[in-house]
Design a protein around this motif. Structure first.
Motif, mmCIF file in Angstrom:
data_model
loop_
_atom_site.group_PDB
_atom_site.id
_atom_site.type_symbol
_atom_site.label_atom_id
_atom_site.label_comp_id
_atom_site.label_asym_id
_atom_site.label_seq_id
_atom_site.Cartn_x
_atom_site.Cartn_y
_atom_site.Cartn_z
ATOM 1 N N PRO A 146 0.839 -1.260 -0.079
ATOM 2 C CA PRO A 146 -0.047 -0.238 -0.061
ATOM 3 C C PRO A 146 0.775 1.293 0.026
ATOM 4 C CG PRO A 146 -0.131 -1.066 2.107
ATOM 5 C CD PRO A 146 0.498 -2.005 1.250
ATOM 6 N N ILE A 147 0.278 2.319 -0.569
ATOM 7 C CA ILE A 147 0.825 3.460 -0.536
ATOM 8 C C ILE A 147 0.215 4.368 0.579
ATOM 9 C CG2 ILE A 147 1.095 5.656 -1.429
ATOM 10 C CD1 ILE A 147 1.394 4.222 -4.349
ATOM 11 N N ALA A 148 0.937 4.971 1.653
ATOM 12 C CA ALA A 148 0.324 5.485 2.718
ATOM 13 C C ALA A 148 0.598 7.254 2.246
ATOM 14 C CB ALA A 148 1.007 5.226 3.909
ATOM 15 N N ASP A 149 -0.274 7.844 1.921
ATOM 16 C CA ASP A 149 -0.008 9.403 1.732
ATOM 17 C C ASP A 149 -1.096 10.215 2.464
ATOM 18 O OD1 ASP A 149 -2.749 8.633 0.689
ATOM 19 O OD2 ASP A 149 -2.250 8.865 -1.438
ATOM 20 N N GLY A 150 -1.301 9.787 3.508
ATOM 21 C CA GLY A 150 -2.182 10.645 4.550
ATOM 22 C C GLY A 150 -0.729 11.095 5.660
ATOM 23 N N VAL A 151 -0.385 12.240 5.205
ATOM 24 C CA VAL A 151 1.015 12.845 5.767
ATOM 25 C C VAL A 151 0.512 13.883 6.890
ATOM 26 C CG1 VAL A 151 3.189 13.622 5.591
ATOM 27 C CG2 VAL A 151 2.635 11.850 4.311
ATOM 28 N N THR A 152 0.893 14.074 8.107
ATOM 29 C CA THR A 152 0.622 14.871 9.270
ATOM 30 C C THR A 152 1.776 15.927 8.802
ATOM 31 O OG1 THR A 152 -0.333 13.369 10.362
ATOM 32 C CG2 THR A 152 0.356 15.520 11.419
ATOM 33 N N ASP A 153 1.362 17.370 8.985
ATOM 34 C CA ASP A 153 2.368 18.268 9.170
ATOM 35 C C ASP A 153 3.015 18.379 10.279
ATOM 36 O OD1 ASP A 153 3.680 20.779 8.593
ATOM 37 O OD2 ASP A 153 2.030 22.052 8.720
ATOM 38 N N HIS A 154 4.308 17.923 10.435
ATOM 39 C CA HIS A 154 5.095 17.818 11.430
ATOM 40 C C HIS A 154 6.683 17.904 10.989
ATOM 41 C CE1 HIS A 154 6.690 15.733 14.994
ATOM 42 N NE2 HIS A 154 5.586 15.885 15.716
ATOM 43 N N THR A 155 7.533 18.118 11.892
ATOM 44 C CA THR A 155 9.037 18.234 11.551
ATOM 45 C C THR A 155 9.524 17.043 11.162
ATOM 46 O OG1 THR A 155 9.591 17.904 14.015
ATOM 47 C CG2 THR A 155 9.564 20.370 13.160
ATOM 48 N N GLY B 120 8.833 17.405 3.783
ATOM 49 C CA GLY B 120 9.477 17.110 2.597
ATOM 50 C C GLY B 120 8.796 15.477 2.315
ATOM 51 N N VAL B 121 7.863 15.095 3.093
ATOM 52 C CA VAL B 121 7.609 13.613 2.586
ATOM 53 C C VAL B 121 6.080 13.819 2.445
ATOM 54 C CG1 VAL B 121 7.057 11.379 3.798
ATOM 55 C CG2 VAL B 121 8.997 12.698 4.482
ATOM 56 N N ASP C 178 -0.854 0.732 15.980
ATOM 57 C CA ASP C 178 -1.806 1.312 17.213
ATOM 58 C C ASP C 178 -1.374 2.740 17.878
ATOM 59 O OD1 ASP C 178 -3.647 -0.649 15.944
ATOM 60 O OD2 ASP C 178 -2.776 -2.222 17.493
ATOM 61 N N PRO C 179 -1.770 3.714 17.712
ATOM 62 C CA PRO C 179 -1.328 4.766 18.381
ATOM 63 C C PRO C 179 -1.340 4.973 19.962
ATOM 64 C CG PRO C 179 -2.607 5.569 16.588
ATOM 65 C CD PRO C 179 -3.005 3.809 16.685
ATOM 66 N N ASN C 180 -2.608 4.463 20.388
ATOM 67 C CA ASN C 180 -2.835 4.526 21.760
ATOM 68 C C ASN C 180 -2.484 5.753 22.512
ATOM 69 O OD1 ASN C 180 -3.670 1.827 21.747
ATOM 70 N ND2 ASN C 180 -1.554 0.912 21.773
ATOM 71 N N GLY C 181 -2.969 6.974 21.628
ATOM 72 C CA GLY C 181 -2.639 8.269 22.290
ATOM 73 C C GLY C 181 -1.387 8.697 21.386
ATOM 74 N N ALA C 182 -0.527 8.250 20.867
ATOM 75 C CA ALA C 182 0.591 8.820 20.264
ATOM 76 C C ALA C 182 0.275 9.641 19.000
ATOM 77 C CB ALA C 182 1.546 7.945 19.648
ATOM 78 N N THR C 183 0.874 10.608 18.366
ATOM 79 C CA THR C 183 0.681 11.445 17.459
ATOM 80 C C THR C 183 0.922 10.599 16.005
ATOM 81 O OG1 THR C 183 1.319 13.202 18.666
ATOM 82 C CG2 THR C 183 1.232 13.654 16.300
ATOM 83 N N VAL C 184 -0.026 10.638 15.233
ATOM 84 C CA VAL C 184 -0.121 9.884 13.883
ATOM 85 C C VAL C 184 0.782 10.663 13.000
ATOM 86 C CG1 VAL C 184 -1.108 9.130 11.922
ATOM 87 C CG2 VAL C 184 -2.094 8.677 14.117
ATOM 88 N N LEU C 185 1.947 10.310 12.457
ATOM 89 C CA LEU C 185 2.592 10.813 11.377
ATOM 90 C C LEU C 185 2.142 10.501 9.952
ATOM 91 C CD1 LEU C 185 6.119 10.339 12.854
ATOM 92 C CD2 LEU C 185 4.939 12.528 12.896
ATOM 93 N N VAL C 186 1.941 9.467 9.698
ATOM 94 C CA VAL C 186 1.640 8.978 8.451
ATOM 95 C C VAL C 186 0.452 7.733 8.486
ATOM 96 C CG1 VAL C 186 2.515 7.869 6.191
ATOM 97 C CG2 VAL C 186 3.964 9.343 7.595
#
Length: 363
Positions: free
Chosen positions: A154-163, A167-168, A180-188
């Protein structure tokens, strides 16, 4: 005429010796390659499709960071944590309490830990021990709408604006799992039609939960951060250059000064790489090797000097007037120059020389 003479061509090439040298060179090259490379999946010295040699090489040539291969978790206690990023890629063994505690203190003191895992339980155990909340799901991530060469890629193109995603625009995955984030911030994350299954060839049905799935997260732990990625294959040579895997990996260490490749719970390093690491880790051994090099250089210099004297002696001998040499001296000279000649041939040559000299004198 000897066999050697039969296979020596007009240019004076000794083919048996040349072939022997070529064979020896091939064997030495083969031994060097075997001693310096690995076939371990995700291995930093594996240049095949499933190794991460390209990823390691990219970091080693990056002038902004220093890189180290870590075979023992003791290094976590001496590295300056707030300047260091450590990569743990699909470990094969559990860390255990003592090792996990060292990694945990590293993160607590400001270090960045990047864990890449799809199906192994060892990484989730480490994440729990260091105090992170995110976990690798462990099921195969599939997407029949947004993929490259098949739903299992799969291509994961849901990218969060984060440092950490600057460029990704996407990650290109290969037999990944969700995180499974369990409260962590999702990056992609994936698109909205991804699903989890027990195998890569499973088809969705009416009960399949189609949804976007996180594949990379980040969270604060103490003064440090833990990044979890659901696909270790973004580090391998076959996937590293796929969009935008290399850029994402580079962002994880771009703000630091040092990168640790944690190999402490994976495959053994190839012998040559292991020897070089041991040499770096032991100053006393470095001194011993240095002394050995000095002795070898001095010995080689003495041999060179002796060889030089021998060459001068041979040159002087070759310049002697044959008339001034006795038959025994001529025989000795021929033995030095042609050690493969039989004694009968040497005597025949001397006889021929004497005959030629006699004819010359009669004229």
């Amino acid at each position: 005429m000897s066999l050697r003479e039969y296979v020596t061509d007009g240019d004076g090439i000794d083919w048996p010796a040349a072939l022997l040298v070529a064979l020896a060179a091939a064997v030495l090259v083969g031994l060097f390659v075997a001693a310096s490379t690995s076939s371990a999946a995700f291995g930093p010295y594996n240049s095949a499709w499933d190794g991460s040699g390209e990823f390691r090489g990219e970091i080693q040539t990056d002038g902004n960071v220093e890189s180290e291969l870590v075979r023992d978790t003791d290094r976590y206690e001496t590295a300056p944590a707030n300047e260091t990023t450590a990569f743990v890629v699909a470990p094969e063994e559990s860390y255990g309490a003592a090792d996990a505690a060292r990694v945990g203190r590293f993160v607590e003191n400001g270090g960045t830990l990047v864990v890449l895992e799809n199906f192994g339980a060892e990484s989730n155990e480490l994440l729990e021990d260091v105090g992170a909340d995110a976990r690798a799901n462990g099921s195969v991530l599939l997407d029949e709408q947004n993929y490259d060469r098949g739903p299992a890629m799969p291509i994961a193109d849901g990218v969060t604006d984060h440092t950490r995603t600057a460029g990704v625009e996407q990650l290109s995955l290969n037999y990944a799992t969700a995180v499974d984030p369990n409260g962590a911030t999702v990056l992609v994350e994936t698109g909205d039609y991804a699903y989890l299954a027990d195998s890569a060839d499973a088809d969705p049905d009416a009960d399949t939960d189609l949804d976007s799935r996180p594949v990379a997260t980040v969270e604060d732990v103490g003064d440090g951060e833990v990044v979890v990625v659901g696909d270790p294959s973004i580090t391998i040579n076959a996937m590293y250059d796929e969009p935008d895997n290399a850029a994402f990996l580079e962002r994880q260490y771009a703000d630091g000064e040092r990168v640790l490749f944690d190999l402490s719970h994976g495959e053994e390093l190839p012998p040559l790489a292991s020897a070089m690491l041991t040499l770096r880790e032991l100053p006393a051994l470095q001194a011993l090797v240095g002394l050995g090099v000095v002795v070898a250089v001095v010995g080689a210099s003495n041999r060179t000097l002796r060889d030089g004297f021998g060459a001068v002696r041979a040159r002087l001998a070759s310049g002697d007037d044959p008339d001034t040499l006795t038959d025994d001296e001529r025989a000795e000279l021929l033995r030095e120059r042609h050690p493969d000649w039989e004694e009968s041939r040497i005597r025949e040559t001397i006889t021929a020389l004497n005959r030629s000299r006699s004819k010359h004198e009669e004229r």
